[in-house]
Every structure is written in structure tokens, then in C-alpha cells.
Motif scaffolding. Sequence first.
Motif, short mmCIF file in Angstrom:
data_model
loop_
_atom_site.label_atom_id
_atom_site.label_comp_id
_atom_site.label_asym_id
_atom_site.label_seq_id
_atom_site.Cartn_x
_atom_site.Cartn_y
_atom_site.Cartn_z
N THR A 1 8.20 14.96 37.69
CA THR A 1 9.44 15.72 37.53
C THR A 1 9.65 15.98 36.04
O THR A 1 9.15 15.23 35.19
N ARG A 2 10.40 17.03 35.73
CA ARG A 2 10.70 17.37 34.34
C ARG A 2 12.19 17.21 34.11
O ARG A 2 12.99 17.98 34.65
N LYS A 8 11.26 19.08 28.09
CA LYS A 8 12.44 19.93 28.17
C LYS A 8 13.67 19.28 27.54
O LYS A 8 14.73 19.92 27.44
N LEU A 9 13.55 18.04 27.11
CA LEU A 9 14.70 17.36 26.52
C LEU A 9 15.03 17.93 25.14
O LEU A 9 14.13 18.31 24.39
N ALA A 26 15.86 17.27 32.45
CA ALA A 26 16.59 18.22 31.61
C ALA A 26 17.53 17.53 30.64
O ALA A 26 18.09 18.18 29.76
N SER A 27 17.73 16.23 30.79
CA SER A 27 18.59 15.47 29.88
C SER A 27 18.07 14.05 29.78
O SER A 27 17.30 13.59 30.64
#
Length: 340
Positions: free
Chosen positions: A7-8, A53-54, A10-11
Motif C-alpha cells: 500500500t502507498r 507519497k508522504l 498518503a500521510s
Amino acid sequence: MNPFTLTRAASVDAAVRDFSGHEAAAYIGGGTNLLDLMKENVAHPQHLVGLNKLPLSSIESTTGGGLRLGATATNADTAWHAEVQQRYPLLSQAILAGASPQLRNMATNAGNLMQRTRCYYFYDTATPCNKREPGSGCAAIGGYNRIHAILGTSDSCIATHPSDMCVALAALEAVVQVQGPDGSRQIKFEDFHRLPEDAPERDNTLQAGELITSIDLPAQGFAENFAYLKLRDRQSYAFALVSVAVGLELDGNTIKEARLALGGVAHKPWRDKAAEHLLKGQPATEATFRKAAEAVLKEAKGQGTNDFKIELAKRAIVRALTQAAAGEQKASDVFTNSNP
């Protein structure tokens, strides 16, 4: 390679929750070390939490006059950042001495701290290794151990930490900011990595699920008198046999402040505060530097094929201190190799 899910996040909060919600999870940024470990059947994560992506890729000033390096900023972006080059050239040179341009373009700052040893036996699953399989033994002790540790070893492990960047961070007294299931905390760099003792499978002091968010540099960067010396078997894409990071503050020819850290000699970047204390208030001479080098290596112990490292480290310390005192190094310097 074993199957895994990905999983990627986002925070940061989402990343920590995702990690905590899976068994055998691992964080992944550039993947330049973890993917190798997975391919070699050394690491077996069942779930990967992607971090790219963070919003952790910035490099910015701190209120205390230092610099904050984002965890997902690449090694290349960090080394070539104008503030890093100008204020912390020791760190810039250490990063550029490591790996290859292609790897530095992918590898992240946090990943650099988390990379694992390149011990032959750690990667060879047919041999015993306490770091890979606790309690199985250490094949390097009594085996071919030319690249192995001479300081801080234990009866369980003599592996070395492979990073160049981390040696400079140790000398600069960086602070690692982390966030985990129990909130945020900061770890002094000297306390981040650990010696093998009887638990060599643990490389650092992170708690389960904790994620590095940044690396903070203090205001003092030793931009005028510094040196990073890396002795290795070939000029490029080779790990250090011995490396030395030095920062000096001088008053004329008198040493007011000294930082000294070694790589390639221990399970963690090796900083000797007692040797630094010996340098303070002393003239910046070869005799002073030799005294400090002897102090750093007084407890060193060779394992046979790595005995040469003890004298090599002493000479490297003297050379690096001499270069730093003379203000010889510049950002464009070519790094040194060695083939003992």
C-alpha cells in the motif's frame, strides 16, 4: 522472493496505522537495500508500506539555526542541496562517497539510516548468522572477515554498518525525529544505532512501527575545517574498509572543538568522545593527531584477515585530521581509495 502486499500511504499517521495493522510489515522508500534483501531471501516482509507519497521530502531551516532533512528526500537531492553544500559540506561529501549516482537518485535519507550490513555471511543463507537467524552462530568469527569490525564487537557478531552518510551525521550530532503508534519522539544520533552485544539482529533503537520523519542538523556544521576520508578497494561503488569524518573549530592553530567519527570499523558509526576531548585545547599538529588516533583504536581487536584495519584506521585518522586542520577539502574533491 516471497509474495507480499503493498500500500502507498498518503500521510505519516496512515503509514503508522497501516504498518501496525499487518504482521511482518516493513516500510519502503527507495528500496535500494530492502529489495535486495528480499530477492536474496534474507528479509521476508508480508506487507510493504510505501512512503514516497508522504510530504517528507523537503529540506528546510529549523528555528534553532539548523537544517531539517526530510526522510524521503533522496541522497542525491540532499548532497547537492545548496544549504547542505554550503553549511554542511562534510555531510555532502560523505553522501557523494557512497554507492553510485543511480542509487543516490533513488535512496532516501531515512533508508540510508536503516540499511543493513553487507557482511558476506548475512547475505548467504547457507551459513550461520546471528543477525539473520538469532542463535545460529556467526560464520564471520573464524571465517573470512576482511571487511568486518575491529571495535565494539561481541561474541555474537562482528558485522559493520555500511553507511557513509551516517558517519558524517554522527560527527555532526544529528537528531532523528520519529513517529510511531505511541506518538512522536526524537533520538540523538549516537543513540540511534546500536552495538551487537547479544542481540545483533537489532540494528537500531526504533520501536515497532516507528517511522523516521526527518533528520535534524544543528547550527554548527564545521564548514571551514572538515574532512571525509574513505578508504576502499576501488574508487567507486564500494563500501568503506575504513572511513573518517572530521569537523574542527580552530583558533589559530589551537583546536577549540573537535568531532571525529569512523565508519567501516563497527556495528554502528563509531564516535569517540574521549579522543575528541584529547584534541580540544591542543595544537593542530601531527603529534596531537597521532595521540588521538591511538586513543580511538586502543581497544581495537582484529579477527585475522582484518587485522590490517587497526593500523589503517590510525593512519586514516591522522590524515583526515591533517586535511581538516589545513582546510584542504572542497566539494569537488575526488575521494581516496585503498587496496591493502
